[in-house]
Enzyme design. Structure first.
Site, PDB file in Angstrom:
ATOM      1  N   ASP A 148      20.662  24.425  10.147  1.00  0.00           N
ATOM      2  CA  ASP A 148      19.532  25.080   9.495  1.00  0.00           C
ATOM      3  C   ASP A 148      20.043  25.862   8.298  1.00  0.00           C
ATOM      4  OD1 ASP A 148      17.680  24.242  11.355  1.00  0.00           O
ATOM      5  OD2 ASP A 148      18.030  25.948  12.663  1.00  0.00           O
ATOM      6  N   ASP A 184      16.796  26.846  16.484  1.00  0.00           N
ATOM      7  CA  ASP A 184      16.437  28.184  16.927  1.00  0.00           C
ATOM      8  C   ASP A 184      15.003  28.323  17.394  1.00  0.00           C
ATOM      9  OD1 ASP A 184      15.142  28.027  14.458  1.00  0.00           O
ATOM     10  OD2 ASP A 184      16.845  28.938  13.455  1.00  0.00           O
ATOM     11  N   ASP A 207      12.965  22.718  17.408  1.00  0.00           N
ATOM     12  CA  ASP A 207      14.318  22.175  17.322  1.00  0.00           C
ATOM     13  C   ASP A 207      14.780  21.551  18.636  1.00  0.00           C
ATOM     14  OD1 ASP A 207      14.926  22.837  14.633  1.00  0.00           O
ATOM     15  OD2 ASP A 207      15.149  24.922  15.224  1.00  0.00           O
TER      16      ASP A 207
END
Length: 1106
Positions: free
Chosen positions: A460, A761, A765
């Site tokens: 990310d 997170d 995901d």
């Protein structure tokens, strides 16, 4: 020299090949079957391996209990309506409860939620009535002063845990070794026969020596295993220590799940596991998955009409406040967990592979031990027949035969390397403990192992590469662009926009938010929510100042939470005058398409021309190219004919464009360069604007001149053939959906056989984390000082969830994922049309689904920590390879020396006691010395481990064979020409020579252990003194060897040596270092890269820089 040529590699692949993630039961049973009976101590060797039969029994037992709970909760509910309240069980208040000021007994209170007893709840006055009876305010929560009283009366939130294994249980496990039991019997027989033939004390020396050696082996083994178990216990405690948010003493606080008491007001949000039984107080669209408790796969909505919440269930949607009514063993979940025992964690691929190596060597050792015993017996019988006759037998003959048998059994002790699989556990436990200190919690043993093989990291942006400390840096409103640096900037903005524009802007900021401002004990405001929304709210608080906060009088009618597909969040509110207004915020280019008007400086909505649209797009791109996250805010006033509660999708008036700054973390660029040097590709996958993503990626060193940045919409429309050409070039994917990330991970693994690590997170995901070889959940809490506020990363979600019908069940996509414990499975889900975070940010409670799917939890949300996990993963691989190389060398030499000596001389130079000492050097002590070496920077300068390579590499075979040949030549020369070469004479010449052979053999192992620190580098002493464990074990080995030779000769069959012979022993051992240098100059071809999984790349061959 190639393991493949000997058939070892193919045998291991056929029988001991196990995937690192989600292994099937068939694969697990296959390798257990292949191990067969070649195990000295099943109790110890398989201590860290789950019992599959017991696990199946536990699952069946759990399903049976779940069925009972399901029947009690659902089937019998209808019958409860016909049961008269008078027939119900009477609950009497105890004196302690009355004295404490409570009006309901613990059992009755617990039965209301666990039995879904709506009649009892109404009889007590509903949730409000229950709260009065347990003396708690639904607004202020429990008083801390009542904490102990509530715990004593209503129980603590803990299950009855199985007591930890004591040290003496590990001693008992070590004694279960079959070969040691046989040796103990031999020692006892030897003592009895020795006393009968030679008397006291001479007759007991041999047997007592074996018993003392066994005692030493058992104690050292037990101490090592016990310390290892304590490490795992500490790690397990960290895994289970969940922090939850409650309201106590009138303010929100974080507490451990173990400190929860009856009466606590708990805040629940998506992904949370309900920590206790309780009653719903208030919330939005609370959807609960009860499958872990009842087995029911269909989730249930919790409302004020159906307010019952049960411990162990999972929040799939919505947010709520809950009143705790039962904890610990008074809940069904507590009783269920108490009934079931832990099934144990799945074995790792390296453990399985080394079980295979141990099995192969064990079979070879068994053959050699049997042949040695047969040869010794045949030679003894031939010699006896020629000189005395086979019909004449003496007690001494029995002692000789017993000694031969003991030596053969001891050869098996040395030959079967039980320590190999256990060395993996030792190394992983050591690595996991160190990683915990470095803010990385490894949930699964295999993850640490696999991370060393990672060839690609899909990361990310927000919070991982950046600090996640967001502030509004720029705003464009009413054709004016402003940068924010101080209070004066806020005043400048107020001067150029009208009160009406200011009011609409503030309404949009505060009403259309998934976060909220709460007041702490110290009176200061705290913003609870995602960092992006926290930045907007902080800006709003600054801008609001002393002006009239009209937005506080608005009433929310409907909320559509942020959607990772639509990239926006909307809310419908009723204004004080009765008008209806819709607010929307989200991705700039998407929201701009929904607008056909723009607000002017007077607060009027004017048509948005093409020229103005182009101007706004230029502003957005300008902000994005400055690495700012861009966000648009818009509103729409509904006309008088509007009816219903549907939020419009177009016709909005653009209010403002925000540029939010999130600086790159210090050290990220260096960490990315470390990855590139280590052969690990870093790819950024983000939901941000492509220009923002490219700017950040360049700053981090991810995006290079020949790299490709692509949007998720372009990527998902490519054909498989196009993807095959495209994926190797992709370095940045912007505006991506959860499915795009999942697809990228799947293609990298299937098409390119990459070992993929993925960071995540949020709930969205979870699919990618589940699919990846290593899932890394990013979690942390940060505090950033502001003018009035403190930002914390999202701990819960409040007033941001829509009404009950806003998220149809058909829009959910489900997948099965493993839970943190082996005794349960949790149904996780991800939303294709109903995400809830405004960005890919992390938090403690908003990330529970991601954490459940993850293998490693990064506690400081830092990309550099990921590199540290990879470094330790590589250290585990290499350390185990070093240990295997060292142990196999000892095995080969010990087997051949004893067998050849038995064939030629009719005796063995190494006695049972000596072999037991050698076994301890190469097994427990060797594992401690080599398997716990910390990583160094050189490990990140070699390519990652590939799928399909042999574990025992050509380089290792070169070193094993070379060192074995040297040791065999040395020991053979001493055995057959030692007396003549060293001029050893006298009545005890044989004893001196055998002691010298034993001493030289041990010192060869000591120096070869030093050699094993580096399998290719010539300078093996570099950094040696920084590893105090290794130095301490080498020093202890040498000291104890001196004691054995000089002072324990009576028990160890040794005699004191002169200083000259000591010098000879040490010199012969130290030549191993020179032999190692010569061997490392011999080039070795790299192994061919195979495409099969679970392989290991060989250590690079040839001497490198000294």
């Amino acid at each position: 020299m190639e393991g493949r040529g000997w058939g070892i590699d193919s045998y291991l692949k056929d029988n001991f090949d196990l995937p690192a993630k989600n292994p099937s039961e068939d694969a697990q049973r296959k390798w257990r079957s292949a191990v067969g009976k070649i195990v000295k101590n099943r109790r110890r060797r398989f201590r860290m391996v789950p019992d599959l039969d017991k696990r199946s029994e536990e699952e069946a037992k759990k399903r049976k209990i779940q069925e009972k709970i399901r029947v009690a909760l659902y089937v019998q509910q209808a019958a409860f309506h016909f049961i008269d309240a008078a027939n119900r069980k009477e609950h009497h208040l105890s004196e302690e409860v009355i004295k404490a000021g409570f009006s309901i007994s613990p059992d009755e209170l617990a039965s209301i939620a666990s039995g879904h007893d709506i009649k009892s709840l109404k009889m007590h006055g509903g949730v409000e009535g229950i709260s009065r009876k347990i003396n708690v305010s639904l607004d202020d929560g429990v008083n801390t002063s009542d904490f102990l009283t509530r715990q004593n009366l209503y129980g603590a939130n803990r299950c009855i845990e199985k007591p930890s294994r004591s040290f003496w249980m590990f001693v008992w496990d070590a004694v279960q070794d079959l070969t040691l039991i046989i040796l103990m019997i031999c020692a006892l027989i030897s003592i009895v026969v020795g006393l009968a033939t030679e008397g006291w004390p001479k007759g007991v020396y041999d047997g007592l020596g074996i018993l003392l050696s066994i005692f030493l082996v058992v104690m050292v083994t037990a101490v090592s295993d016990y310390k290892q178990s304590l490490q795992f216990k500490e790690l397990d405690k960290e895994k289970k220590n969940i922090v939850i948010h409650v309201t106590r003493d009138g303010s929100r606080q974080k507490v451990s799940i173990y400190d929860l008491v009856v009466g606590d007001i708990v805040h629940l949000s998506i992904g949370d596991q309900v920590p206790a039984d309780g009653l719903f107080i208030s919330g939005y669209s609370l959807l609960i998955d009860e499958s872990s408790l009842s087995g029911e796969s269909e989730p249930v909505y919790i409302t004020k009409e159906k307010p019952f919440l049960l411990a162990g269930t999972t929040v799939q949607d919505g947010s709520a406040k809950m009143l705790v009514t039962a904890v610990g063993m008074r809940t069904e979940w507590g009783r269920l967990m108490c009934t079931l025992s832990q099934g144990g964690e799945d074995e790792t691929p390296l453990q399985v592979k080394l079980n295979g190596v141990a099995t192969i060597i064990g079979k070879i050792g068994l053959v050699f031990a049997t042949l040695t015993f047969v040869v010794l017996i045949v030679r003894f019988l031939v010699d006896k027949g020629m000189h005395v006759g086979l019909l004449k037998w003496f007690p001494e003959d029995a002692l000789t035969l017993l000694n031969y048998f003991a030596i053969s059994v001891t050869i098996i002790v040395v030959a079967v390397p039980e320590g190999l699989p256990l060395a993996v556990t030792l190394s992983l436990a050591f690595a996991m403990k160190k990683l915990m200190d470095d803010k990385a919690l490894v949930r699964h043993l295999s993850a640490c192992e696999t991370m060393g093989s990672a060839s690609c990291i899909c990361t990310d942006k927000t919070g991982t590469l950046t600090t996640n400390r967001m502030v509004v840096d720029k705003i464009w409103i009413c054709e004016v662009s402003k940068s924010f640096r101080s209070k004066e900037t806020i005043n400048d903005l107020k001067a150029v926009i009208s009160e009406k524009v200011l009011s609409i802007l503030l309404q949009c900021i505060f009403e259309n938010s998934g976060s909220e401002v709460v007041k702490g004990k110290d009176g200061k405001n705290t913003i609870m929510g995602t960092p992006t929304e926290a930045a907007l709210l902080e800006f709003g608080l600054e801008l609001e100042g002393e002006c009239d906060a009209q937005h506080r009088d608005c009433k929310k009618l409907r909320v559509e939470p942020f959607n990772s597909v639509k990239k926006k969040m909307s809310v419908l509110v009723s204004l004080p005058g009765g008008r209806i207004r819709a607010f929307c915020k989200g991705a700039s280019e998407i929201l701009l398409q929904m607008c056909d008007k723009i607000i002017d400086s007077d607060g009027k909505s004017v048509p948005l021309s093409e020229v103005q649209t182009k101007n706004v797009l230029d502003i957005i791109n300008t902000f994005a190219c400055e690495a700012l996250r861009t966000l648009c805010l818009a509103f729409k006033d509904m006309d008088e004919t509007y009816e219903g509660d549907k939020i419009p999708a177009d016709g909005y008036t653009l209010i403002a464009v925000f540029g939010i700054k999130d600086p790159v973390r210090p050290g990220v660029r260096d960490a990315v360069q470390t990855c590139i040097a280590a052969g690990v590709t870093v790819r950024m996958v983000t939901g941000d604007n492509i220009n923002t993503a490219k700017a950040i990626a360049r700053e981090c060193g991810i995006l290079t001149d020949d790299g490709l940045a692509i949007e998720g919409s372009d990527f998902r429309n490519k054909s498989p053939e196009e993807m095959k050409d495209l994926i190797p070039k992709i370095q940045v994917m912007a505006r991506s959906l959860p499915l795009d990330k999942h697809t990228l991970v799947t293609k990298l693994r299937s098409m390119f056989h990459e070992v993929v690590a993925v960071t995540g997170d949020g709930t969205n995901d979870a699919p990618a984390l589940h699919e990846a070889d290593i899932g890394l959940a990013m979690v942390s809490t940060i505090a950033v000082p502001g003018v009035h506020t403190t930002h914390t990363k999202p701990l819960y979600l409040t007033n941001a969830i829509t009404g009950q019908n806003s998220m149809p069940h058909t829009s959910r996509h489900w997948f099965m994922q493993a839970s943190a414990t082996c005794t349960q499975q949790i149904w996780g889900h991800y939303y294709m049309n109903c995400g809830f975070l405004a960005d890919h940010t992390s938090g403690l409670l908003a990330d529970k689904v991601a954490k459940e799917s993850a293998d490693v939890i990064i506690l400081d949300d830092n990309f550099s920590t990921i590199i540290n996990v990879a470094r330790w993963g590589r250290a585990v691989y290499i350390n185990i390879q070093k240990f295997v190389q060292f142990q196999l060398t000892v095995n080969v030499v010990a087997l051949i020396v004893n067998f050849v000596s038995a064939c030629i001389t009719g005796s063995t130079p190494l006695t049972a006691v000596q072999l037991l000492w050698v076994n301890m050097i190469m097994d427990t002590l060797g594992a401690l010395a080599l398997a716990t070496e910390p990583p160094n920077d050189e490990m990140m300068k070699r390519p990652p481990v590939k799928r399909g390579e042999s574990f025992i590499t050509r380089t290792m075979w070169r070193n094993i064979i070379g060192q074995s040949l040297y040791q065999l030549v040395v020991l053979g020369t001493l055995m057959f020409a030692g007396k003549r070469l060293l001029n050893i004479e006298g009545s005890n010449a044989d004893s001196i020579l055998n002691t010298l052979i034993f001493n030289s053999f041990v010192f060869c192992q000591v120096f070869n252990e030093i050699n094993s620190l580096e399998m290719d580098k010539i300078n093996v002493f570099y950094g040696i003194f920084s590893n105090w464990i290794f130095v301490a074990i080498i020093a202890s080995t040498v000291i104890f060897q001196v004691i054995i030779v000089e002072f324990l000769g009576t028990f160890a069959s040794t005699v004191p040596l002169s200083w000259e012979l000591w010098l000879v022993s040490v010199l012969l051992g130290s030549i191993s270092l020179i032999v190692g240098i010569i061997l490392k100059c011999i080039p070795v071809k790299p192994s061919r890269t195979a495409d099969k999984p679970n392989g290991y790349e060989p250590i690079p061959s040839g001497p490198e820089a000294v």
